[in-house]
Design a protein around this motif. Structure first.
Motif, PDB file in Angstrom:
ATOM      1  N   GLY A  69       0.820  -1.205   0.000  1.00  0.00           N
ATOM      2  CA  GLY A  69       0.000   0.000   0.000  1.00  0.00           C
ATOM      3  C   GLY A  69       0.853   1.252   0.000  1.00  0.00           C
ATOM      4  N   ILE A  70       0.187   2.390  -0.093  1.00  0.00           N
ATOM      5  CA  ILE A  70       0.908   3.660  -0.174  1.00  0.00           C
ATOM      6  C   ILE A  70       1.640   3.982   1.119  1.00  0.00           C
ATOM      7  CG2 ILE A  70       0.611   6.162  -0.454  1.00  0.00           C
ATOM      8  CD1 ILE A  70      -1.622   5.625  -2.403  1.00  0.00           C
ATOM      9  N   TRP A  71       0.992   3.751   2.247  1.00  0.00           N
ATOM     10  CA  TRP A  71       1.565   4.164   3.526  1.00  0.00           C
ATOM     11  C   TRP A  71       2.740   3.295   3.941  1.00  0.00           C
ATOM     12  CZ3 TRP A  71      -0.023   8.756   4.160  1.00  0.00           C
ATOM     13  CH2 TRP A  71      -1.339   9.115   3.836  1.00  0.00           C
ATOM     14  N   GLU A  72       2.744   2.039   3.556  1.00  0.00           N
ATOM     15  CA  GLU A  72       3.807   1.137   3.978  1.00  0.00           C
ATOM     16  C   GLU A  72       4.938   1.024   2.964  1.00  0.00           C
ATOM     17  OE1 GLU A  72       3.873  -0.192   6.930  1.00  0.00           O
ATOM     18  OE2 GLU A  72       1.924   0.645   7.461  1.00  0.00           O
ATOM     19  N   SER A  73       4.749   1.563   1.762  1.00  0.00           N
ATOM     20  CA  SER A  73       5.804   1.490   0.754  1.00  0.00           C
ATOM     21  C   SER A  73       6.969   2.396   1.132  1.00  0.00           C
ATOM     22  CB  SER A  73       5.248   1.896  -0.618  1.00  0.00           C
ATOM     23  OG  SER A  73       4.251   0.985  -1.045  1.00  0.00           O
ATOM     24  N   GLU A  74       8.147   2.054   0.627  1.00  0.00           N
ATOM     25  CA  GLU A  74       9.375   2.767   0.989  1.00  0.00           C
ATOM     26  C   GLU A  74       9.417   4.154   0.338  1.00  0.00           C
ATOM     27  OE1 GLU A  74      14.248   2.299   0.560  1.00  0.00           O
ATOM     28  OE2 GLU A  74      12.886   0.781  -0.260  1.00  0.00           O
ATOM     29  N   TRP A  75       9.753   5.157   1.133  1.00  0.00           N
ATOM     30  CA  TRP A  75       9.907   6.525   0.641  1.00  0.00           C
ATOM     31  C   TRP A  75      11.262   6.658  -0.049  1.00  0.00           C
ATOM     32  CZ3 TRP A  75       6.954  10.886   0.325  1.00  0.00           C
ATOM     33  CH2 TRP A  75       7.613  12.082   0.049  1.00  0.00           C
ATOM     34  N   VAL A  76      11.261   7.113  -1.308  1.00  0.00           N
ATOM     35  CA  VAL A  76      12.513   7.241  -2.068  1.00  0.00           C
ATOM     36  C   VAL A  76      12.768   8.676  -2.508  1.00  0.00           C
ATOM     37  CG1 VAL A  76      12.455   4.850  -2.876  1.00  0.00           C
ATOM     38  CG2 VAL A  76      11.326   6.638  -4.218  1.00  0.00           C
ATOM     39  N   GLY A  77      11.899   9.604  -2.184  1.00  0.00           N
ATOM     40  CA  GLY A  77      12.113  11.009  -2.514  1.00  0.00           C
ATOM     41  C   GLY A  77      12.114  11.277  -4.001  1.00  0.00           C
ATOM     42  N   MET A  78      13.190  11.859  -4.520  1.00  0.00           N
ATOM     43  CA  MET A  78      13.284  12.280  -5.918  1.00  0.00           C
ATOM     44  C   MET A  78      13.964  11.231  -6.795  1.00  0.00           C
ATOM     45  SD  MET A  78      11.848  15.219  -5.651  1.00  0.00           S
ATOM     46  CE  MET A  78      12.207  16.032  -7.196  1.00  0.00           C
ATOM     47  N   ALA A  79      14.067  10.003  -6.320  1.00  0.00           N
ATOM     48  CA  ALA A  79      14.795   8.968  -7.061  1.00  0.00           C
ATOM     49  C   ALA A  79      14.175   8.701  -8.421  1.00  0.00           C
ATOM     50  CB  ALA A  79      14.854   7.676  -6.240  1.00  0.00           C
ATOM     51  N   HIS A  80      12.841   8.677  -8.493  1.00  0.00           N
ATOM     52  CA  HIS A  80      12.188   8.397  -9.771  1.00  0.00           C
ATOM     53  C   HIS A  80      12.360   9.547 -10.756  1.00  0.00           C
ATOM     54  CE1 HIS A  80      10.497   4.742  -8.238  1.00  0.00           C
ATOM     55  NE2 HIS A  80       9.859   5.367  -7.266  1.00  0.00           N
ATOM     56  N   PHE A  81      12.460  10.766 -10.252  1.00  0.00           N
ATOM     57  CA  PHE A  81      12.712  11.903 -11.137  1.00  0.00           C
ATOM     58  C   PHE A  81      14.140  11.869 -11.671  1.00  0.00           C
ATOM     59  CE2 PHE A  81       9.180  13.214  -8.478  1.00  0.00           C
ATOM     60  CZ  PHE A  81       8.315  13.777  -9.400  1.00  0.00           C
ATOM     61  N   SER A  82      15.070  11.345 -10.878  1.00  0.00           N
ATOM     62  CA  SER A  82      16.437  11.165 -11.371  1.00  0.00           C
ATOM     63  C   SER A  82      16.460  10.145 -12.496  1.00  0.00           C
ATOM     64  CB  SER A  82      17.348  10.707 -10.226  1.00  0.00           C
ATOM     65  OG  SER A  82      17.393  11.669  -9.203  1.00  0.00           O
ATOM     66  N   ARG A  83      15.627   9.120 -12.389  1.00  0.00           N
ATOM     67  CA  ARG A  83      15.539   8.126 -13.470  1.00  0.00           C
ATOM     68  C   ARG A  83      15.049   8.756 -14.767  1.00  0.00           C
ATOM     69  NH1 ARG A  83      11.851   3.303 -11.782  1.00  0.00           N
ATOM     70  NH2 ARG A  83      12.278   2.785 -13.983  1.00  0.00           N
ATOM     71  N   ILE A  84      14.174   9.763 -14.654  1.00  0.00           N
ATOM     72  CA  ILE A  84      13.653  10.421 -15.855  1.00  0.00           C
ATOM     73  C   ILE A  84      14.787  11.041 -16.657  1.00  0.00           C
ATOM     74  CG2 ILE A  84      12.240  12.335 -16.702  1.00  0.00           C
ATOM     75  CD1 ILE A  84      10.320  11.813 -14.412  1.00  0.00           C
ATOM     76  N   PHE A  85      15.700  11.746 -15.969  1.00  0.00           N
ATOM     77  CA  PHE A  85      16.764  12.460 -16.669  1.00  0.00           C
ATOM     78  C   PHE A  85      17.929  11.544 -17.036  1.00  0.00           C
ATOM     79  CE2 PHE A  85      14.585  15.632 -14.026  1.00  0.00           C
ATOM     80  CZ  PHE A  85      14.228  16.530 -15.009  1.00  0.00           C
ATOM     81  N   ASP A  86      17.992  10.367 -16.407  1.00  0.00           N
ATOM     82  CA  ASP A  86      19.066   9.431 -16.727  1.00  0.00           C
ATOM     83  C   ASP A  86      18.666   8.395 -17.765  1.00  0.00           C
ATOM     84  OD1 ASP A  86      20.636  10.720 -14.870  1.00  0.00           O
ATOM     85  OD2 ASP A  86      20.145   9.327 -13.237  1.00  0.00           O
ATOM     86  N   SER A  87      17.385   8.298 -18.060  1.00  0.00           N
ATOM     87  CA  SER A  87      16.911   7.246 -18.963  1.00  0.00           C
ATOM     88  C   SER A  87      17.049   7.686 -20.416  1.00  0.00           C
ATOM     89  CB  SER A  87      15.447   6.907 -18.656  1.00  0.00           C
ATOM     90  OG  SER A  87      14.933   6.014 -19.622  1.00  0.00           O
ATOM     91  N   PRO A  88      17.744   6.901 -21.258  1.00  0.00           N
ATOM     92  CA  PRO A  88      17.819   7.235 -22.690  1.00  0.00           C
ATOM     93  C   PRO A  88      16.467   7.094 -23.380  1.00  0.00           C
ATOM     94  CG  PRO A  88      18.833   5.100 -22.263  1.00  0.00           C
ATOM     95  CD  PRO A  88      18.536   5.702 -20.931  1.00  0.00           C
ATOM     96  N   GLU A  89      15.603   6.236 -22.847  1.00  0.00           N
ATOM     97  CA  GLU A  89      14.266   6.088 -23.423  1.00  0.00           C
ATOM     98  C   GLU A  89      13.478   7.386 -23.296  1.00  0.00           C
ATOM     99  OE1 GLU A  89      12.582   2.781 -21.309  1.00  0.00           O
ATOM    100  OE2 GLU A  89      13.014   1.410 -22.969  1.00  0.00           O
ATOM    101  N   ILE A  90      13.596   8.049 -22.148  1.00  0.00           N
ATOM    102  CA  ILE A  90      12.869   9.296 -21.924  1.00  0.00           C
ATOM    103  C   ILE A  90      13.321  10.365 -22.914  1.00  0.00           C
ATOM    104  CG2 ILE A  90      12.617  11.219 -20.321  1.00  0.00           C
ATOM    105  CD1 ILE A  90      10.767   9.052 -19.653  1.00  0.00           C
ATOM    106  N   ASN A  91      14.608  10.420 -23.208  1.00  0.00           N
ATOM    107  CA  ASN A  91      15.094  11.407 -24.183  1.00  0.00           C
ATOM    108  C   ASN A  91      14.446  11.196 -25.549  1.00  0.00           C
ATOM    109  OD1 ASN A  91      16.826  12.516 -22.263  1.00  0.00           O
ATOM    110  ND2 ASN A  91      18.496  11.125 -22.800  1.00  0.00           N
ATOM    111  N   ARG A  92      14.343   9.956 -25.963  1.00  0.00           N
ATOM    112  CA  ARG A  92      13.715   9.659 -27.258  1.00  0.00           C
ATOM    113  C   ARG A  92      12.237   9.983 -27.236  1.00  0.00           C
ATOM    114  NH1 ARG A  92      10.830   5.315 -28.578  1.00  0.00           N
ATOM    115  NH2 ARG A  92      11.540   4.186 -26.713  1.00  0.00           N
ATOM    116  N   VAL A  93      11.553   9.551 -26.163  1.00  0.00           N
ATOM    117  CA  VAL A  93      10.107   9.771 -26.060  1.00  0.00           C
ATOM    118  C   VAL A  93       9.802  11.264 -25.937  1.00  0.00           C
ATOM    119  CG1 VAL A  93       8.109   9.394 -24.574  1.00  0.00           C
ATOM    120  CG2 VAL A  93       9.638   7.490 -25.100  1.00  0.00           C
ATOM    121  N   LEU A  94      10.605  11.982 -25.168  1.00  0.00           N
ATOM    122  CA  LEU A  94      10.391  13.426 -25.003  1.00  0.00           C
ATOM    123  C   LEU A  94      10.604  14.153 -26.328  1.00  0.00           C
ATOM    124  CD1 LEU A  94       9.814  15.774 -23.084  1.00  0.00           C
ATOM    125  CD2 LEU A  94      12.254  15.848 -22.544  1.00  0.00           C
TER     126      LEU A  94
END
Length: 321
Positions: A69-94
């Motif tokens: 669930g949402i409350w018990e899942s691990e808090w990772v902060g901005m980690a997923h946003f870092s994946r956005i800028f590091d992913s080559p797939e996102i560059n192509r899709v963007l």
């Protein structure tokens, strides 16, 4: 003692004012109760479908696990946003998203303006209404129907390739050629939405004072000069406002249309942020990363709207707000 007495007098003087203001407000609300009642469904719609779902944006900051669930899942902060800028797939899709959006702005956005001006020049009202009905009609077709019509005409055994075969040419891979994907998307948008977009511009043109055209005719202006000096300035503010709103959706190139047009041959050049979010969130169950991409898209749209609005004001236009 005198200061305390003055404070008491001030407080007692404010009380009737406060009471009078509340009485006026309550009376005003009661007088407009039917207007509030009419607005209630719209307000509830935005609360239920726009504001309540914003709670789900918290998935972008956690490593969401459906079993925890949402409350018990691990808090990772901005980690997923870092994946956005590091992913080559996102560059192509963007890049695909930006190219398709700016192609639509460059070619699909001006078409309703041109159509509205042309319709405004038609003097036969019966013929004008007939033309309006014809160009409005595609708007009421779903993208499934539009893409289906496109397939009927452009597939290998379709009508256009059948005609080309009669001339000894083809067949051409219209639907699988990556170079033709973006032009087909823009052409579909123009055919479906151009007529509907003329409504706002025709409404703006309806408010133009006919005396301005008469004054332009007295000064010797022909029809093209009248359009340039009277018609276009009359709808300039409307064009600016709609352009600002369109820039806010520059990363929203349309999920349904592109999803239906994608195939293994054109996916590299045709996949956009909306279809990428669907791929990650629904097909691959990467809910947190998909939410982060969606939130990133919304924030970019907000920044573009604010920047375009400020730029419009610097050039003397009213802007959106």
């Amino acid at each position: 003692m005198e200061a305390r007495t003055a404070d008491n007098l001030t407080a007692s003087a404010r009380a009737p004012v406060r009471k009078t203001w509340w009485a006026r407000t309550r009376k005003k609300w009661w007088q407009d109760r039917y207007l509030f009642l009419i607005a209630l469904p719209g307000v509830l719609f935005f609360i239920v479908y726009k504001y309540v779902p914003m709670f789900g944006l918290s998935l972008a900051f956690i490593d969401y696990n459906p079993f925890l669930g949402i409350w018990e899942s691990e808090w990772v902060g901005m980690a997923h946003f870092s994946r956005i800028f590091d992913s080559p797939e996102i560059n192509r899709v963007l890049w695909n998203t930006l190219v398709i959006s700016f192609l639509q702005i460059a070619f699909a956005f001006p078409i309703p303006i041109v159509l509205a001006i042309m319709l405004n020049e038609v003097r036969n009202q019966l013929y004008k209404r007939f033309l309006q009905s014809i160009i409005y009609l595609p708007h009421f077709l779903s993208w499934v129907v539009v893409v289906g019509i496109c397939f009927i005409f452009l597939r290998g055994e379709g009508i256009i390739n059948g005609v080309l075969k009669g001339f000894g040419m083809g067949p051409f891979p219209f639907l699988s050629d990556p170079a033709l994907f973006k032009p087909l998307i823009v052409a579909q948008v123009i055919w479906k939405e151009a007529g509907w977009g003329t409504i706002i511009f025709l409404a703006a043109l309806a408010g133009v004072n006919p005396e301005q055209y008469e004054a332009a005719m007295i000064d010797g202006a022909n029809r093209f000069r009248q359009i340039w000096h009277v018609t276009l300035p009359a709808i300039r503010s409307t064009i600016v406002i709609l352009l600002i709103l369109r820039l806010g959706n520059v990363l929203d190139s349309g999920f349904e249309q592109i999803f239906l047009m994608l195939n293994p041959f054109n996916r590299e050049t045709g996949e956009v942020l909306d279809t990428y979010v669907y791929l990650k969130g629904i097909e691959q169950s990467d809910y947190s990363f998909a939410t982060a991409v969606g939130l990133f898209k919304g924030l970019v749209g907000l920044v573009l709207v604010i920047a375009a609005n400020q730029l419009a004001k610097k050039f003397g236009e009213e802007g959106v707000y």
